[in-house]
Design an enzyme around this catalytic site. Structure first.
Site: not given
Length: 459
Positions: A95, A159
Protein backbone atom coordinates in the site's frame (compact mmCIF):
# COMPACT_ATOMS: atom_id res chain seq x y z
CA UNK A 1 32.05 5.40 -6.13
CA UNK A 2 32.39 1.75 -7.08
CA UNK A 3 30.86 0.71 -10.40
CA UNK A 4 27.75 -1.38 -9.86
CA UNK A 5 28.13 -3.15 -13.17
CA UNK A 6 29.52 -6.60 -12.57
CA UNK A 7 29.60 -8.81 -9.52
CA UNK A 8 31.29 -11.99 -8.53
CA UNK A 9 27.97 -13.66 -7.78
CA UNK A 10 26.42 -13.95 -11.26
CA UNK A 11 27.16 -13.13 -14.87
CA UNK A 12 26.85 -9.77 -16.60
CA UNK A 13 24.31 -11.15 -19.06
CA UNK A 14 21.95 -12.20 -16.30
CA UNK A 15 22.38 -8.90 -14.48
CA UNK A 16 21.29 -7.16 -17.68
CA UNK A 17 17.96 -8.97 -17.42
CA UNK A 18 17.67 -8.18 -13.71
CA UNK A 19 18.50 -4.52 -14.39
CA UNK A 20 15.63 -4.31 -16.84
CA UNK A 21 13.19 -6.15 -14.62
CA UNK A 22 13.81 -4.13 -11.45
CA UNK A 23 12.95 -0.92 -13.31
CA UNK A 24 9.96 -2.42 -15.12
CA UNK A 25 8.56 -3.96 -11.94
CA UNK A 26 8.91 -0.67 -10.05
CA UNK A 27 6.99 1.15 -12.80
CA UNK A 28 4.33 -1.55 -13.03
CA UNK A 29 3.71 -1.60 -9.27
CA UNK A 30 3.45 2.19 -9.14
CA UNK A 31 0.80 2.08 -11.88
CA UNK A 32 -1.34 -0.16 -9.68
CA UNK A 33 -3.04 2.36 -7.40
CA UNK A 34 -2.98 0.93 -3.87
CA UNK A 35 -3.73 4.16 -2.02
CA UNK A 36 -4.45 3.58 1.66
CA UNK A 37 -6.77 6.30 2.99
CA UNK A 38 -7.09 4.66 6.38
CA UNK A 39 -10.04 3.10 8.11
CA UNK A 40 -10.02 0.09 5.79
CA UNK A 41 -10.18 2.15 2.58
CA UNK A 42 -7.61 0.40 0.40
CA UNK A 43 -7.40 -2.44 -2.10
CA UNK A 44 -4.02 -4.14 -2.44
CA UNK A 45 -5.27 -7.21 -4.30
CA UNK A 46 -4.27 -6.13 -7.85
CA UNK A 47 -0.70 -5.51 -6.68
CA UNK A 48 -0.68 -8.77 -4.73
CA UNK A 49 -1.79 -10.68 -7.83
CA UNK A 50 0.95 -9.00 -9.86
CA UNK A 51 3.57 -10.00 -7.28
CA UNK A 52 2.26 -13.56 -7.11
CA UNK A 53 2.41 -13.93 -10.90
CA UNK A 54 6.03 -12.75 -11.04
CA UNK A 55 6.99 -15.18 -8.27
CA UNK A 56 5.16 -18.09 -9.90
CA UNK A 57 6.96 -17.42 -13.19
CA UNK A 58 10.21 -17.94 -11.28
CA UNK A 59 9.09 -21.31 -9.94
CA UNK A 60 8.24 -19.99 -6.48
CA UNK A 61 4.88 -20.97 -5.01
CA UNK A 62 3.15 -17.88 -3.57
CA UNK A 63 0.28 -17.93 -1.09
CA UNK A 64 -2.31 -15.15 -1.37
CA UNK A 65 -3.95 -14.37 1.96
CA UNK A 66 -6.90 -11.99 2.12
CA UNK A 67 -7.81 -10.54 5.51
CA UNK A 68 -10.86 -8.72 4.10
CA UNK A 69 -12.21 -8.22 0.58
CA UNK A 70 -9.40 -6.68 -1.47
CA UNK A 71 -6.94 -6.57 1.45
CA UNK A 72 -4.49 -9.15 0.13
CA UNK A 73 -1.06 -10.28 1.32
CA UNK A 74 1.45 -12.54 -0.44
CA UNK A 75 3.86 -14.90 1.33
CA UNK A 76 6.34 -17.35 -0.20
CA UNK A 77 9.33 -19.33 1.02
CA UNK A 78 12.55 -19.77 -0.97
CA UNK A 79 14.59 -22.70 0.36
CA UNK A 80 18.17 -21.95 1.35
CA UNK A 81 21.30 -23.95 0.61
CA UNK A 82 21.92 -24.57 4.33
CA UNK A 83 18.92 -26.43 5.79
CA UNK A 84 20.34 -26.09 9.29
CA UNK A 85 20.44 -22.30 9.18
CA UNK A 86 17.60 -20.19 10.62
CA UNK A 87 15.15 -18.56 8.26
CA UNK A 88 15.23 -14.89 7.27
CA UNK A 89 12.15 -12.74 6.63
CA UNK A 90 12.18 -10.14 3.84
CA UNK A 91 9.06 -7.98 4.04
CA UNK A 92 7.65 -5.04 2.10
CA UNK A 93 4.25 -3.41 2.00
CA UNK A 94 2.07 -3.02 -1.08
CA UNK A 95 0.00 0.00 0.00
CA UNK A 96 0.94 3.66 -0.41
CA UNK A 97 -0.21 6.96 1.07
CA UNK A 98 -2.50 9.27 -0.96
CA UNK A 99 -1.13 11.60 -3.63
CA UNK A 100 -2.77 14.61 -5.29
CA UNK A 101 -1.88 14.62 -9.02
CA UNK A 102 -2.36 18.39 -9.21
CA UNK A 103 0.70 18.90 -7.00
CA UNK A 104 3.04 16.64 -8.97
CA UNK A 105 5.25 17.32 -11.99
CA UNK A 106 4.61 13.73 -13.14
CA UNK A 107 1.36 11.87 -12.48
CA UNK A 108 1.87 9.94 -9.23
CA UNK A 109 0.51 6.69 -10.66
CA UNK A 110 2.22 6.82 -14.04
CA UNK A 111 5.41 4.97 -13.14
CA UNK A 112 7.09 7.11 -15.79
CA UNK A 113 10.84 6.81 -16.33
CA UNK A 114 12.22 10.30 -16.87
CA UNK A 115 15.68 11.84 -16.39
CA UNK A 116 17.09 8.60 -15.05
CA UNK A 117 14.34 8.31 -12.41
CA UNK A 118 11.23 6.21 -11.92
CA UNK A 119 8.50 8.61 -10.77
CA UNK A 120 5.40 7.93 -8.74
CA UNK A 121 3.82 7.22 -5.39
CA UNK A 122 5.63 4.28 -3.85
CA UNK A 123 8.87 4.85 -5.75
CA UNK A 124 10.77 4.87 -2.46
CA UNK A 125 8.04 3.74 -0.05
CA UNK A 126 8.29 0.98 -0.97
CA UNK A 127 7.38 -0.51 -4.32
CA UNK A 128 11.00 -0.06 -5.37
CA UNK A 129 12.15 -2.58 -2.77
CA UNK A 130 9.35 -4.98 -3.66
CA UNK A 131 10.55 -4.77 -7.26
CA UNK A 132 14.15 -5.49 -6.20
CA UNK A 133 13.06 -8.58 -4.31
CA UNK A 134 10.98 -9.84 -7.25
CA UNK A 135 13.78 -9.25 -9.74
CA UNK A 136 16.30 -10.94 -7.49
CA UNK A 137 14.15 -14.03 -6.85
CA UNK A 138 13.65 -14.37 -10.60
CA UNK A 139 17.42 -14.07 -11.18
CA UNK A 140 17.96 -16.92 -8.72
CA UNK A 141 15.42 -18.99 -10.63
CA UNK A 142 17.21 -18.40 -13.94
CA UNK A 143 20.70 -19.14 -12.65
CA UNK A 144 20.00 -21.86 -10.11
CA UNK A 145 21.52 -19.75 -7.36
CA UNK A 146 19.74 -18.85 -4.16
CA UNK A 147 20.02 -17.69 -0.57
CA UNK A 148 22.07 -19.45 2.09
CA UNK A 149 19.22 -19.36 4.59
CA UNK A 150 15.56 -20.05 3.91
CA UNK A 151 14.08 -16.70 2.86
CA UNK A 152 10.42 -15.96 3.51
CA UNK A 153 9.21 -13.05 1.39
CA UNK A 154 6.10 -11.25 2.62
CA UNK A 155 4.34 -8.53 0.64
CA UNK A 156 1.87 -7.00 3.07
CA UNK A 157 -1.28 -4.89 3.12
CA UNK A 158 -2.11 -1.92 5.36
CA UNK A 159 1.35 -0.89 6.61
CA UNK A 160 0.48 2.75 5.90
CA UNK A 161 -2.37 2.60 8.41
CA UNK A 162 -2.45 0.22 11.37
CA UNK A 163 -1.29 -3.08 9.77
CA UNK A 164 -4.59 -4.58 10.96
CA UNK A 165 -5.25 -6.05 7.50
CA UNK A 166 -1.62 -6.94 6.89
CA UNK A 167 1.29 -7.87 9.13
CA UNK A 168 -0.75 -7.81 12.33
CA UNK A 169 -3.31 -10.18 10.82
CA UNK A 170 -0.62 -12.45 9.36
CA UNK A 171 1.08 -12.73 12.74
CA UNK A 172 -2.19 -13.63 14.47
CA UNK A 173 -3.69 -15.92 11.85
CA UNK A 174 -0.79 -17.37 9.85
CA UNK A 175 2.22 -17.46 12.15
CA UNK A 176 3.22 -20.87 10.81
CA UNK A 177 4.27 -19.33 7.49
CA UNK A 178 7.15 -17.64 9.30
CA UNK A 179 8.34 -20.68 11.24
CA UNK A 180 12.10 -20.74 11.72
CA UNK A 181 12.62 -17.05 10.90
CA UNK A 182 14.80 -15.41 13.54
CA UNK A 183 15.56 -12.11 11.82
CA UNK A 184 13.99 -9.93 9.19
CA UNK A 185 14.74 -6.96 6.95
CA UNK A 186 12.34 -4.30 5.78
CA UNK A 187 12.14 -0.66 4.78
CA UNK A 188 14.01 2.49 5.76
CA UNK A 189 17.70 1.65 5.75
CA UNK A 190 20.74 1.04 3.58
CA UNK A 191 20.34 4.16 1.42
CA UNK A 192 22.95 6.79 0.65
CA UNK A 193 22.96 9.83 2.93
CA UNK A 194 25.31 12.53 1.72
CA UNK A 195 27.21 14.35 4.48
CA UNK A 196 30.51 16.20 4.84
CA UNK A 197 33.43 16.45 7.20
CA UNK A 198 34.04 19.74 9.06
CA UNK A 199 36.54 20.54 6.32
CA UNK A 200 33.93 20.05 3.61
CA UNK A 201 35.03 16.67 2.26
CA UNK A 202 32.06 14.59 1.06
CA UNK A 203 31.10 11.48 3.02
CA UNK A 204 28.58 8.85 1.96
CA UNK A 205 26.77 7.38 4.95
CA UNK A 206 24.57 4.29 4.76
CA UNK A 207 22.27 4.19 7.82
CA UNK A 208 20.82 0.80 8.73
CA UNK A 209 17.77 0.65 10.99
CA UNK A 210 18.63 -1.16 14.23
CA UNK A 211 15.63 0.00 16.22
CA UNK A 212 12.34 1.85 15.94
CA UNK A 213 10.41 4.21 18.11
CA UNK A 214 7.06 2.79 19.11
CA UNK A 215 3.78 4.24 17.84
CA UNK A 216 1.37 5.79 20.33
CA UNK A 217 -1.50 7.37 18.41
CA UNK A 218 -3.82 8.90 20.97
CA UNK A 219 -7.41 10.04 21.18
CA UNK A 220 -8.06 12.78 23.74
CA UNK A 221 -11.60 13.44 24.96
CA UNK A 222 -12.97 16.26 27.10
CA UNK A 223 -16.53 16.39 28.43
CA UNK A 224 -18.32 19.50 29.62
CA UNK A 225 -21.70 21.13 29.87
CA UNK A 226 -23.46 21.99 26.64
CA UNK A 227 -25.02 25.42 26.39
CA UNK A 228 -25.57 28.66 24.52
CA UNK A 229 -22.43 30.31 23.23
CA UNK A 230 -23.46 33.70 24.60
CA UNK A 231 -23.57 32.61 28.24
CA UNK A 232 -20.72 32.13 30.69
CA UNK A 233 -19.75 28.49 30.95
CA UNK A 234 -16.73 27.49 33.04
CA UNK A 235 -17.37 23.82 32.21
CA UNK A 236 -16.37 24.15 28.54
CA UNK A 237 -15.06 20.97 26.91
CA UNK A 238 -13.38 22.89 24.07
CA UNK A 239 -11.44 25.08 26.47
CA UNK A 240 -10.30 22.17 28.61
CA UNK A 241 -9.20 20.20 25.56
CA UNK A 242 -7.41 23.20 24.06
CA UNK A 243 -5.48 23.73 27.29
CA UNK A 244 -4.37 20.10 27.36
CA UNK A 245 -3.33 20.17 23.69
CA UNK A 246 -1.31 23.33 24.34
CA UNK A 247 0.49 21.68 27.26
CA UNK A 248 1.34 18.67 25.10
CA UNK A 249 2.59 20.95 22.32
CA UNK A 250 4.87 22.90 24.67
CA UNK A 251 6.26 19.93 26.59
CA UNK A 252 10.00 19.34 26.27
CA UNK A 253 10.68 15.62 26.53
CA UNK A 254 13.96 14.57 28.21
CA UNK A 255 16.80 12.96 26.27
CA UNK A 256 16.88 9.16 26.42
CA UNK A 257 19.95 7.63 24.74
CA UNK A 258 19.38 4.00 23.75
CA UNK A 259 22.24 1.70 22.83
CA UNK A 260 21.45 2.10 19.12
CA UNK A 261 21.32 5.89 19.33
CA UNK A 262 24.59 5.99 21.25
CA UNK A 263 26.22 3.83 18.58
CA UNK A 264 24.72 6.00 15.85
CA UNK A 265 26.12 9.22 17.28
CA UNK A 266 29.54 7.71 17.89
CA UNK A 267 29.85 6.09 14.47
CA UNK A 268 28.45 9.05 12.51
CA UNK A 269 30.91 11.36 14.26
CA UNK A 270 33.78 8.96 13.51
CA UNK A 271 32.78 8.80 9.84
CA UNK A 272 32.98 12.59 9.74
CA UNK A 273 36.42 12.58 11.35
CA UNK A 274 35.35 13.43 14.88
CA UNK A 275 35.80 11.50 18.11
CA UNK A 276 32.86 11.64 20.49
CA UNK A 277 32.80 10.15 23.99
CA UNK A 278 29.29 10.15 25.40
CA UNK A 279 30.65 8.80 28.69
CA UNK A 280 33.18 11.57 29.17
CA UNK A 281 33.11 13.27 32.61
CA UNK A 282 30.92 16.34 32.51
CA UNK A 283 28.98 15.34 29.39
CA UNK A 284 25.29 16.16 29.94
CA UNK A 285 22.80 14.68 27.48
CA UNK A 286 20.25 17.42 28.22
CA UNK A 287 22.73 20.28 27.77
CA UNK A 288 25.24 18.92 25.29
CA UNK A 289 23.43 16.59 22.90
CA UNK A 290 21.75 19.20 20.70
CA UNK A 291 24.97 21.23 20.16
CA UNK A 292 26.74 17.94 19.41
CA UNK A 293 24.22 17.03 16.72
CA UNK A 294 24.47 20.52 15.25
CA UNK A 295 28.22 20.02 14.92
CA UNK A 296 27.55 16.95 12.75
CA UNK A 297 25.83 19.11 10.15
CA UNK A 298 23.23 17.45 7.95
CA UNK A 299 24.07 14.03 9.44
CA UNK A 300 22.64 15.12 12.78
CA UNK A 301 19.19 14.69 11.25
CA UNK A 302 19.70 10.92 11.23
CA UNK A 303 19.56 10.97 15.02
CA UNK A 304 17.70 14.11 16.07
CA UNK A 305 14.16 12.70 16.13
CA UNK A 306 15.14 9.54 18.01
CA UNK A 307 16.60 11.11 21.14
CA UNK A 308 13.30 11.55 22.94
CA UNK A 309 9.71 10.52 23.15
CA UNK A 310 7.47 12.88 21.21
CA UNK A 311 3.79 13.83 21.06
CA UNK A 312 2.48 16.06 18.29
CA UNK A 313 -1.16 17.24 18.27
CA UNK A 314 -2.53 16.55 14.81
CA UNK A 315 -6.34 16.62 14.93
CA UNK A 316 -9.10 18.63 16.65
CA UNK A 317 -12.85 18.06 16.53
CA UNK A 318 -15.67 19.75 18.44
CA UNK A 319 -19.06 21.36 17.96
CA UNK A 320 -21.44 21.81 15.09
CA UNK A 321 -22.40 25.51 15.32
CA UNK A 322 -20.50 28.58 16.47
CA UNK A 323 -23.11 29.68 19.03
CA UNK A 324 -23.46 26.25 20.66
CA UNK A 325 -21.01 25.10 23.32
CA UNK A 326 -20.57 21.36 22.66
CA UNK A 327 -20.70 18.70 25.34
CA UNK A 328 -17.67 16.84 23.95
CA UNK A 329 -14.41 17.78 22.25
CA UNK A 330 -11.75 15.39 20.91
CA UNK A 331 -8.20 15.58 19.62
CA UNK A 332 -5.70 13.29 17.95
CA UNK A 333 -2.05 13.14 19.00
CA UNK A 334 0.74 11.32 17.19
CA UNK A 335 2.99 9.96 19.93
CA UNK A 336 6.29 8.14 19.37
CA UNK A 337 8.15 6.29 22.08
CA UNK A 338 11.85 5.44 22.31
CA UNK A 339 12.79 1.91 23.40
CA UNK A 340 12.40 1.78 27.17
CA UNK A 341 10.30 4.95 27.27
CA UNK A 342 6.76 3.57 27.42
CA UNK A 343 6.16 4.05 31.16
CA UNK A 344 7.51 7.58 31.00
CA UNK A 345 5.27 8.37 28.03
CA UNK A 346 2.11 7.18 29.79
CA UNK A 347 2.82 8.98 33.07
CA UNK A 348 3.68 12.18 31.22
CA UNK A 349 0.45 12.06 29.25
CA UNK A 350 -1.48 11.60 32.50
CA UNK A 351 0.17 14.74 33.83
CA UNK A 352 -0.24 16.83 30.69
CA UNK A 353 -3.89 15.99 30.08
CA UNK A 354 -4.88 16.61 33.70
CA UNK A 355 -8.11 15.68 35.44
CA UNK A 356 -10.50 17.06 32.82
CA UNK A 357 -9.22 15.30 29.69
CA UNK A 358 -9.09 11.53 29.18
CA UNK A 359 -6.67 9.88 26.78
CA UNK A 360 -6.50 6.43 25.23
CA UNK A 361 -4.48 4.63 22.59
CA UNK A 362 -6.12 4.69 19.18
CA UNK A 363 -3.19 2.62 17.91
CA UNK A 364 -0.26 1.31 19.88
CA UNK A 365 2.85 -0.59 18.79
CA UNK A 366 5.99 -1.42 20.71
CA UNK A 367 9.39 0.20 20.21
CA UNK A 368 12.17 -2.05 18.94
CA UNK A 369 15.87 -2.36 19.64
CA UNK A 370 18.04 -4.68 17.52
CA UNK A 371 21.68 -5.62 18.17
CA UNK A 372 24.31 -3.74 16.20
CA UNK A 373 27.03 -6.24 17.08
CA UNK A 374 25.46 -9.17 15.25
CA UNK A 375 26.42 -11.34 12.26
CA UNK A 376 23.36 -10.06 10.40
CA UNK A 377 24.32 -6.40 10.82
CA UNK A 378 27.89 -7.27 9.82
CA UNK A 379 26.62 -8.98 6.66
CA UNK A 380 24.52 -5.92 5.73
CA UNK A 381 27.55 -3.69 6.26
CA UNK A 382 29.75 -5.97 4.14
CA UNK A 383 27.18 -6.11 1.32
CA UNK A 384 27.00 -2.32 1.11
CA UNK A 385 30.75 -1.86 1.26
CA UNK A 386 31.25 -4.47 -1.45
CA UNK A 387 29.45 -2.12 -3.85
CA UNK A 388 30.59 1.18 -2.35
CA UNK A 389 33.95 0.56 -0.63
CA UNK A 390 34.28 4.23 0.31
CA UNK A 391 30.91 4.38 2.04
CA UNK A 392 30.42 4.47 5.81
CA UNK A 393 27.76 2.19 7.29
CA UNK A 394 26.17 3.38 10.54
CA UNK A 395 23.31 2.13 12.75
CA UNK A 396 20.28 4.31 13.46
CA UNK A 397 16.98 4.10 15.27
CA UNK A 398 14.06 4.80 12.94
CA UNK A 399 11.81 7.70 13.94
CA UNK A 400 8.61 6.00 12.83
CA UNK A 401 7.35 2.46 12.53
CA UNK A 402 7.35 -0.44 10.09
CA UNK A 403 5.86 -3.92 9.91
CA UNK A 404 8.90 -5.11 11.87
CA UNK A 405 6.91 -4.25 15.01
CA UNK A 406 4.25 -6.80 14.19
CA UNK A 407 6.72 -9.49 13.17
CA UNK A 408 8.63 -8.95 16.42
CA UNK A 409 5.70 -10.66 18.15
CA UNK A 410 6.95 -13.88 16.55
CA UNK A 411 10.42 -13.36 18.00
CA UNK A 412 11.81 -11.98 14.72
CA UNK A 413 14.51 -9.35 15.21
CA UNK A 414 13.99 -6.61 12.64
CA UNK A 415 16.36 -4.36 10.73
CA UNK A 416 15.65 -1.54 8.31
CA UNK A 417 17.56 -2.54 5.18
CA UNK A 418 16.26 -1.52 1.76
CA UNK A 419 19.52 -0.63 -0.02
CA UNK A 420 19.40 2.21 -2.48
CA UNK A 421 22.03 4.47 -4.00
CA UNK A 422 21.01 8.14 -4.02
CA UNK A 423 22.89 10.85 -5.93
CA UNK A 424 24.14 14.05 -4.28
CA UNK A 425 21.41 16.67 -4.11
CA UNK A 426 18.52 14.19 -3.88
CA UNK A 427 17.72 13.41 -0.26
CA UNK A 428 15.61 10.36 0.45
CA UNK A 429 13.77 11.55 3.57
CA UNK A 430 11.65 14.30 1.91
CA UNK A 431 10.52 11.82 -0.75
CA UNK A 432 8.77 9.58 1.79
CA UNK A 433 5.08 10.56 1.57
CA UNK A 434 6.22 13.68 -0.33
CA UNK A 435 5.38 15.29 -3.66
CA UNK A 436 7.32 14.13 -6.77
CA UNK A 437 8.45 10.90 -5.15
CA UNK A 438 11.02 9.26 -7.41
CA UNK A 439 13.87 6.77 -7.36
CA UNK A 440 17.06 6.66 -9.47
CA UNK A 441 17.23 3.82 -11.97
CA UNK A 442 20.89 3.41 -11.04
CA UNK A 443 19.91 3.23 -7.38
CA UNK A 444 17.49 0.38 -8.01
CA UNK A 445 20.17 -1.66 -9.74
CA UNK A 446 22.63 -0.95 -6.94
CA UNK A 447 20.05 -2.07 -4.38
CA UNK A 448 19.37 -5.37 -6.14
CA UNK A 449 23.09 -6.20 -6.14
CA UNK A 450 23.49 -5.33 -2.48
CA UNK A 451 20.47 -7.44 -1.53
CA UNK A 452 21.83 -10.34 -3.59
CA UNK A 453 25.17 -10.28 -1.80
CA UNK A 454 23.54 -9.98 1.61
CA UNK A 455 20.99 -12.76 1.13
CA UNK A 456 23.49 -15.19 -0.37
CA UNK A 457 26.15 -14.68 2.31
CA UNK A 458 24.43 -13.83 5.62
CA UNK A 459 25.06 -16.49 8.25
Amino acid sequence: MADIQGTDRTGDADWAITDEEVVAFTSDLIRIDTTNRGGGDCRERPAAEYVAERLAEAGVEPTLLESAPGRTNVVARIPGSDPGAPGLLVHGHLDVVPADPAQWRVHPFSGEVRDGMVWGRGAVDMKNTNAMVLALVRAWGRTGRGPRRDVVVAFTADEEDSAAYGADWLVREHAGLFEGCTEGIGESGGYTFHAATPGGDPVRLYPIGAGERGSAWLRLTAHGTAGHGSKANPDNAVGELAAAVARIHRHRWPVRLTSTTRAAITEIAAALGRKVDLDAPGFSPELDIDPLLESLGAAGALVGSTLRNSANPTMLEAGYKVNVIPETATAGVDGRVVPGGEAEFASTMDELTGDRVAWEYAHHSVPLLSPVESPTFAAMRAALLAHDPDGQVVPVCLTGGTDAKQFSQLGITGYGFSPLRMPPGLDLAPLYHGVDERVPVDGLRFGARVLDRFLTTVE
